[in-house]
Design an enzyme around this catalytic site. Structure first.
Site, PDB file in Angstrom:
ATOM      1  N   HIS A   1     -51.059 -31.681 -11.011  1.00  0.00           N
ATOM      2  CA  HIS A   1     -49.911 -32.821 -10.426  1.00  0.00           C
ATOM      3  C   HIS A   1     -51.560 -34.206 -11.133  1.00  0.00           C
ATOM      4  CE1 HIS A   1     -46.837 -34.916  -8.984  1.00  0.00           C
ATOM      5  NE2 HIS A   1     -48.294 -36.112  -8.853  1.00  0.00           N
TER       6      HIS A   1
ATOM      7  N   ILE B   1     -39.105 -24.250 -10.007  1.00  0.00           N
ATOM      8  CA  ILE B   1     -39.398 -22.884 -10.442  1.00  0.00           C
ATOM      9  C   ILE B   1     -38.730 -22.127  -9.572  1.00  0.00           C
ATOM     10  CG2 ILE B   1     -41.180 -21.425  -9.186  1.00  0.00           C
ATOM     11  CD1 ILE B   1     -41.628 -22.945 -12.191  1.00  0.00           C
TER      12      ILE B   1
ATOM     13  N   GLU C   1     -57.918 -33.626 -15.725  1.00  0.00           N
ATOM     14  CA  GLU C   1     -57.446 -32.478 -15.397  1.00  0.00           C
ATOM     15  C   GLU C   1     -57.946 -31.187 -15.954  1.00  0.00           C
ATOM     16  OE1 GLU C   1     -53.425 -32.788 -17.163  1.00  0.00           O
ATOM     17  OE2 GLU C   1     -52.908 -34.362 -15.423  1.00  0.00           O
TER      18      GLU C   1
END
Ligand code: GAR
Length: 191
Positions: A105, A89, A175
């Site tokens: 993550h 980024i 997730e």
């Protein structure tokens, strides 16, 4: 609240976030999908769903960092959500969106983070270490790899007969249920 999803690969987290928005669980709007990979499942999904999307890389744009910021402004993006985005980024983005860039993550942090720790490398390291608990972590992105404040984590038990693929499947399922909850809690319109 408008959010952008950055993704390089399959895009399963992108789909899960979009599904949460559609169910009404995530009071926010998926306003842009950005990928460095023209063949990603993420861009395929965005096109099929009629979402705004952008393929952006060093090959597509002479100044990709500037083009990224311009696209985020053009789509009035409030929050940047990294979902399997495998590019660094730019500092300019971190400065423009302080505390407003999130990453998921695929392992516990800080132990299983840092340079080179992404995707299946994380699951391999978890299995190798012999820990009992794996699981995804959502954190704020700062200038250091995987080191920003942690906003959410789901413990996922490591099973005796797990291999990388089986652990990855269960962590990714976790997730998909964690990411939208964290966004809704901290950044949603009603959050
Ligand atoms: C996810 O498991 C995510 O945690 C991981 O990439 C996968 C993307 O899957 N991200 C990282 O390793 C970042 N360090 P998806 O494209 O199906 O959402």
């Amino acid at each position: 609240m408008n959010f952008a999803v950055f993704a390089s690969g399959r895009g399963s987290n992108l789909r899960a976030l979009h599904a949460a928005q559609r169910r009404g669980d995530l009071p926010a709007r998926l306003a842009l999908v950005l990928s460095n990979n023209s063949k990603s499942g993420a861009l395929e999904y965005a096109r099929a769903e009629g979402l705004a999307w952008l393929h952006l890389s060093g090959k597509t744009h002479a100044d990709p960092d500037a083009a990224m910021l311009e696209a985020l402004r053009a789509h009035a993006i409030d929050l940047v959500v990294l979902a399997g985005y495998m590019k660094r980024i730019p500092d300019a983005l971190i400065e423009a969106y302080p505390g407003r860039i999130l990453n998921v993550h695929p392992g516990p942090l800080p132990r299983f983070g840092g340079h080179g720790m992404f995707g299946q490398h994380v699951h391999a390291a978890v299995l190798e270490s012999g820990v009992d608990l794996a699981g995804p972590t959502v954190h704020v992105v700062t200038g250091d790899y995987d080191e920003g404040p942690i906003l959410g984590h789901t413990p996922v038990p490591v099973l005796a007969d797990d291999d990388i693929a089986s652990l990855e499947r269960r962590v990714q399922a976790a997730e998909h249920d964690l990411y939208w909850r964290v966004i809704a809690q901290h950044f949603g319109d009603a959050g």
